[in-house]
Write an enzyme that holds these catalytic residues in place. Structure first.
Site, PDB file in Angstrom:
ATOM      1  N   LYS A 197     -35.628  58.989  29.490  1.00  0.00           N
ATOM      2  CA  LYS A 197     -34.584  59.056  30.513  1.00  0.00           C
ATOM      3  C   LYS A 197     -33.843  57.728  30.609  1.00  0.00           C
ATOM      4  O   LYS A 197     -34.422  56.698  30.922  1.00  0.00           O
ATOM      5  CB  LYS A 197     -35.190  59.349  31.883  1.00  0.00           C
ATOM      6  CG  LYS A 197     -34.105  59.622  32.931  1.00  0.00           C
ATOM      7  CD  LYS A 197     -34.627  59.588  34.352  1.00  0.00           C
ATOM      8  CE  LYS A 197     -34.601  58.216  34.960  1.00  0.00           C
ATOM      9  NZ  LYS A 197     -33.261  57.609  35.100  1.00  0.00           N
ATOM     10  N   GLY A 249     -37.701  48.105  33.883  1.00  0.00           N
ATOM     11  CA  GLY A 249     -36.881  48.170  35.083  1.00  0.00           C
ATOM     12  C   GLY A 249     -37.377  47.199  36.128  1.00  0.00           C
ATOM     13  O   GLY A 249     -37.963  46.167  35.791  1.00  0.00           O
ATOM     14  N   SER A 250     -37.175  47.561  37.393  1.00  0.00           N
ATOM     15  CA  SER A 250     -37.492  46.620  38.463  1.00  0.00           C
ATOM     16  C   SER A 250     -38.997  46.550  38.715  1.00  0.00           C
ATOM     17  O   SER A 250     -39.741  47.501  38.455  1.00  0.00           O
ATOM     18  CB  SER A 250     -36.786  47.060  39.745  1.00  0.00           C
ATOM     19  OG  SER A 250     -37.260  48.324  40.136  1.00  0.00           O
ATOM     20  N   THR A 251     -39.427  45.425  39.235  1.00  0.00           N
ATOM     21  CA  THR A 251     -40.836  45.247  39.569  1.00  0.00           C
ATOM     22  C   THR A 251     -41.258  46.246  40.646  1.00  0.00           C
ATOM     23  O   THR A 251     -42.370  46.775  40.608  1.00  0.00           O
ATOM     24  CB  THR A 251     -41.083  43.792  40.010  1.00  0.00           C
ATOM     25  OG1 THR A 251     -40.778  42.949  38.886  1.00  0.00           O
ATOM     26  CG2 THR A 251     -42.522  43.554  40.415  1.00  0.00           C
ATOM     27  N   GLY A 254     -41.886  49.466  38.974  1.00  0.00           N
ATOM     28  CA  GLY A 254     -43.079  49.233  38.144  1.00  0.00           C
ATOM     29  C   GLY A 254     -44.360  49.397  38.955  1.00  0.00           C
ATOM     30  O   GLY A 254     -45.333  50.008  38.502  1.00  0.00           O
ATOM     31  N   GLU A 271     -42.325  46.772  31.530  1.00  0.00           N
ATOM     32  CA  GLU A 271     -41.518  45.591  31.241  1.00  0.00           C
ATOM     33  C   GLU A 271     -40.679  45.368  32.488  1.00  0.00           C
ATOM     34  O   GLU A 271     -39.744  46.115  32.729  1.00  0.00           O
ATOM     35  CB  GLU A 271     -40.617  45.945  30.055  1.00  0.00           C
ATOM     36  CG  GLU A 271     -40.309  44.844  29.118  1.00  0.00           C
ATOM     37  CD  GLU A 271     -41.519  44.458  28.312  1.00  0.00           C
ATOM     38  OE1 GLU A 271     -42.015  43.356  28.566  1.00  0.00           O
ATOM     39  OE2 GLU A 271     -41.946  45.231  27.440  1.00  0.00           O
ATOM     40  N   CYS A 305     -33.450  40.758  31.908  1.00  0.00           N
ATOM     41  CA  CYS A 305     -34.719  40.445  32.574  1.00  0.00           C
ATOM     42  C   CYS A 305     -35.200  39.050  32.191  1.00  0.00           C
ATOM     43  O   CYS A 305     -35.880  38.384  32.967  1.00  0.00           O
ATOM     44  CB  CYS A 305     -35.764  41.492  32.245  1.00  0.00           C
ATOM     45  SG  CYS A 305     -35.874  41.872  30.507  1.00  0.00           S
ATOM     46  N   GLU A 402     -35.620  37.771  41.725  1.00  0.00           N
ATOM     47  CA  GLU A 402     -34.716  38.138  40.647  1.00  0.00           C
ATOM     48  C   GLU A 402     -33.375  38.583  41.237  1.00  0.00           C
ATOM     49  O   GLU A 402     -33.327  39.485  42.065  1.00  0.00           O
ATOM     50  CB  GLU A 402     -35.329  39.277  39.835  1.00  0.00           C
ATOM     51  CG  GLU A 402     -34.512  39.616  38.616  1.00  0.00           C
ATOM     52  CD  GLU A 402     -35.177  40.656  37.730  1.00  0.00           C
ATOM     53  OE1 GLU A 402     -35.602  41.697  38.240  1.00  0.00           O
ATOM     54  OE2 GLU A 402     -35.254  40.418  36.508  1.00  0.00           O
TER      55      GLU A 402
HETATM   56  P1  NAI Z   1     -34.856  50.589  38.805  1.00  0.00           P
HETATM   57  O1  NAI Z   1     -36.182  50.028  38.478  1.00  0.00           O
HETATM   58  O2  NAI Z   1     -34.731  51.456  40.023  1.00  0.00           O
HETATM   59  O3  NAI Z   1     -34.311  51.458  37.569  1.00  0.00           O
HETATM   60  C1  NAI Z   1     -34.843  51.455  36.265  1.00  0.00           C
HETATM   61  C2  NAI Z   1     -35.082  52.869  35.787  1.00  0.00           C
HETATM   62  O4  NAI Z   1     -36.120  53.467  36.557  1.00  0.00           O
HETATM   63  C3  NAI Z   1     -33.890  53.813  35.936  1.00  0.00           C
HETATM   64  O5  NAI Z   1     -33.860  54.682  34.821  1.00  0.00           O
HETATM   65  C4  NAI Z   1     -34.213  54.580  37.202  1.00  0.00           C
HETATM   66  O6  NAI Z   1     -33.600  55.833  37.268  1.00  0.00           O
HETATM   67  C5  NAI Z   1     -35.713  54.722  37.097  1.00  0.00           C
HETATM   68  N1  NAI Z   1     -36.423  54.928  38.355  1.00  0.00           N
HETATM   69  C6  NAI Z   1     -36.038  54.604  39.618  1.00  0.00           C
HETATM   70  N2  NAI Z   1     -36.981  54.939  40.502  1.00  0.00           N
HETATM   71  C7  NAI Z   1     -37.996  55.502  39.800  1.00  0.00           C
HETATM   72  C8  NAI Z   1     -39.262  56.052  40.161  1.00  0.00           C
HETATM   73  N3  NAI Z   1     -39.695  56.075  41.419  1.00  0.00           N
HETATM   74  N4  NAI Z   1     -40.057  56.529  39.176  1.00  0.00           N
HETATM   75  C9  NAI Z   1     -39.649  56.486  37.889  1.00  0.00           C
HETATM   76  N5  NAI Z   1     -38.468  55.992  37.497  1.00  0.00           N
HETATM   77  C10 NAI Z   1     -37.642  55.505  38.437  1.00  0.00           C
HETATM   78  O7  NAI Z   1     -33.820  49.415  38.887  1.00  0.00           O
HETATM   79  P2  NAI Z   1     -32.415  49.371  39.674  1.00  0.00           P
HETATM   80  O8  NAI Z   1     -32.556  49.912  41.057  1.00  0.00           O
HETATM   81  O9  NAI Z   1     -31.401  49.982  38.808  1.00  0.00           O
HETATM   82  O10 NAI Z   1     -32.207  47.794  39.794  1.00  0.00           O
HETATM   83  C11 NAI Z   1     -32.801  47.085  40.861  1.00  0.00           C
HETATM   84  C12 NAI Z   1     -33.234  45.729  40.442  1.00  0.00           C
HETATM   85  O11 NAI Z   1     -34.201  45.835  39.401  1.00  0.00           O
HETATM   86  C13 NAI Z   1     -32.138  44.877  39.836  1.00  0.00           C
HETATM   87  O12 NAI Z   1     -31.429  44.222  40.822  1.00  0.00           O
HETATM   88  C14 NAI Z   1     -32.923  43.955  38.955  1.00  0.00           C
HETATM   89  O13 NAI Z   1     -33.388  42.863  39.708  1.00  0.00           O
HETATM   90  C15 NAI Z   1     -34.099  44.771  38.518  1.00  0.00           C
HETATM   91  N6  NAI Z   1     -33.948  45.326  37.146  1.00  0.00           N
HETATM   92  C16 NAI Z   1     -34.675  44.768  36.163  1.00  0.00           C
HETATM   93  C17 NAI Z   1     -34.550  45.221  34.875  1.00  0.00           C
HETATM   94  C18 NAI Z   1     -35.304  44.617  33.767  1.00  0.00           C
HETATM   95  O14 NAI Z   1     -34.886  44.743  32.628  1.00  0.00           O
HETATM   96  N7  NAI Z   1     -36.422  43.999  34.011  1.00  0.00           N
HETATM   97  C19 NAI Z   1     -33.613  46.294  34.539  1.00  0.00           C
HETATM   98  C20 NAI Z   1     -32.925  46.869  35.664  1.00  0.00           C
HETATM   99  C21 NAI Z   1     -33.098  46.368  36.907  1.00  0.00           C
END
Ligand code: NAI
Ligand code: MG
Length: 491
Positions: A197, A249-251, A254, A271, A305, A402
């Site tokens: 996804k 994605g976000s911590t 995670g 990650e 990240c 972050e």
């Molecule tokens: P997020 O962690 O919500 O999104 C990442 C992925 O996880 C997306 O595909 C999202 O649809 C999915 N997701 C969201 N909630 C989920 C759940 N409960 N179970 C499974 N999958 C889920 O990140 P978001 O809200 O887009 O960004 C928020 C913050 O996260 C950013 O401001 C940044 O600080 C951080 N971030 C870090 C990343 C990295 O590469 N380490 C990448 C994206 C965001």
């Protein structure tokens, strides 16, 4: 003399900003009005009957609508992946698997221009980044793992490596195609099947990849690509017939995933976020260091990240480094991501821009001093000027959390021990950078800084052959290289 120098620098900035527009043509990007779910080798309507818009964050215009998968759709995709695993992929010879992966790599190369333009339109990153980094690196990941598919016994001698089964993969919006490649290529090479996804703001290149996978004739169900937001991701995580979760994605998310799979047999690699330190010693080649710092945080709007979002400068060179940084920031071109001259494109979403702006306020309220480029930014779309904070305290939120935007927090240090302590003093541990002329200092730093990747006299260098991953709240498990294979195998 000094005044004259300043003048010439100013002139250079003026001319950089006055470059004639050099937009990449959109005509290569074939974007459908509507995208369905890629399940079992076909594009299917979602049983939710719902779609959501994906926009171009550079001008807020709608690009397409994308299917919103619900739990029933997720289940369909998992069933397809399970069947494909048991009936086909498990029995496909490693050599055959390699051919498919290789074919996907070649097709990404053939369609590189289209993929780069779509990546830029949908996500807001400069075309220079998507053209020169994201797309070629994505192809390289497929090439690299194609090579491993029939050599797993040599990679893990005497350990009879076996695939895990069905992998659920959830990726973020900062490197949409590249993250899909990071996740899909090693999973295929090791004989797993996939439900992937993409993030809700950047689904299009993953859907283009689905088209490529279909054209490459990969057996139906081996790779399923479904779109949706957090609840779709959660349905993947909680599906009982998934053997492995790979998440970037976000911590915060995670942590939710970790809780959700605790006690199950699901394996996971997570990650997560970072708050990387770039460290400049007084013996470093300063111009190169400044360029590396600029590249490390402003590259891709800071949506990285492993972005070098903290900078530590040795006190004796602080003034000169700060001036060089400010001068360089003034020269950065912020604007239309499709323009080949653009250094900093659009922030990925309105929501993310709000997060960044919130931190800009917090930083000032905490007493840090803010410096921003004086450049103009487009009226429509989501943009943030490159920003640095000085007078930052170790406890400030802008030094601990972050931000995921083009925002750099600068501190100073005197000794190696002091900077090691400061650099390690965050909840994260993903990456770091060290700038010095002395090899012994590099070794001292790399052995004492708790970060998965430490670059020396360079920053943000990626290669499919080297593992990537973090410590502490930056997650666990490694992707890339030989290590990345292990994450998809029973050994
Ligand atoms: P997020 O962690 O919500 O999104 C990442 C992925 O996880 C997306 O595909 C999202 O649809 C999915 N997701 C969201 N909630 C989920 C759940 N409960 N179970 C499974 N999958 C889920 O990140 P978001 O809200 O887009 O960004 C928020 C913050 O996260 C950013 O401001 C940044 O600080 C951080 N971030 C870090 C990343 C990295 O590469 N380490 C990448 C994206 C965001
Ligand atoms: Mg979008």
């Amino acid at each position: 003399m000094a005044a004259k120098k300043v003048n010439t620098i100013k002139l250079k900035f003026e001319s950089a900003r006055n470059l004639a527009p050099a937009p990449e043509s959109k005509s290569v990007a074939k974007i459908e009005e509507r995208y369905e779910l890629f399940i079992n080798g076909k594009f299917e309507k979602p049983s939710s009957k719902k779609y959501f818009d994906t926009i171009n964050p550079a001008n807020e215009e709608k690009l397409s609508s994308v299917a919103d998968a619900n739990a029933t759709d997720v289940n369909k995709a998992v069933v397809a992946a399970r069947n494909a695993y048991e009936k086909v992929w498990k029995k496909t010879s490693p050599k055959e698997r390699a051919k498919y992966i290789y074919r996907i790599a070649r097709m990404i190369q053939e369609r590189a221009r289209e993929l780069a333009v779509i990546e830029t339109l949908d996500g807001g990153k400069p075309i220079r980044e998507s053209r020169d980094f994201d797309v070629p690196t994505a192809a390289n990941h497929f090439f690299y793992y194609a090579g491993w598919a029939d050599k797993l016994e040599y990679a893990f001698p005497n350990r009879s490596p076996q695939p895990l089964g069905v992998a659920g993969q959830i990726i973020p919006w900062n490197f949409p195609l590249l993250m899909a490649a990071w996740k899909i290529a090693p999973a295929l090479a090791t004989g797993n099947t996939i439900v992937l996804k993409p993030a809700e703001t950047t689904s299009l290149t993953a859907l283009k990849l689905a088209e490529i996978i279909q054209e490459a004739d990969l057996p139906p169900g081996v790779v399923n690509i479904i779109t949706g937001a957090g609840s779709t991701g959660a349905a993947i995580v909680n599906h009982p017939d998934i053997n492995k979760i790979a998440f970037t994605g976000s911590t915060d998310v995670g942590k939710i995933i970790q809780k959700a799979i605790a006690g199950s047999n699901k394996k996971a690699t997570l990650e997560l976020g970072g708050k990387a330190a770039n460290i400049i010693f007084d013996d470093a080649p300063l111009d190169q260091a400044v360029e590396g710092v600029i590249n490390g945080i402003f590259f891709n709007q800071g949506h990285v990240c492993c972005a070098g979002s903290r900078l530590f400068v040795q006190e004796s060179v602080y003034k000169v480094v700060l001036q060089k940084l400010k001068d360089r920031i003034e020269s950065l071109i912020v604007g239309d991501p499709l323009d080949k001259n653009t250094d900093i494109g659009a922030i990925n979403s309105k929501q993310q821009l709000e997060v960044i702006n919130k931190y800009l306020k917090i930083g000032q309220q905490e007493g840090a001093e803010m410096f921003q480029s004086s450049c103009a930014i487009p009226k429509k779309g989501f943009y943030c000027r490159p920003t640095i904070f000085t007078n930052v305290a170790q406890s400030n939120r802008i030094a601990q959390e972050e931000i995921f935007g083009p925002v750099l927090a600068i501190q100073t240090f005197r000794t190696e021990d002091e900077v090691i302590e400061k650099a390690n003093n965050t909840p994260f541990g993903l990456s770091a950078g060290v700038w010095t002329d002395k090899g012994s200092k590099i070794f001292n730093m790399t052995s004492k800084i708790r970060a998965g990747v430490i670059w020396a006299n360079t920053y943000n260098k990626f290669d499919p052959t080297s593992p990537f991953g973090g410590y502490k709240e930056s997650g666990y498990g490694r992707e890339g290289g030989l290590h990345g294979l292990g994450a998809y195998l029973k050994l």
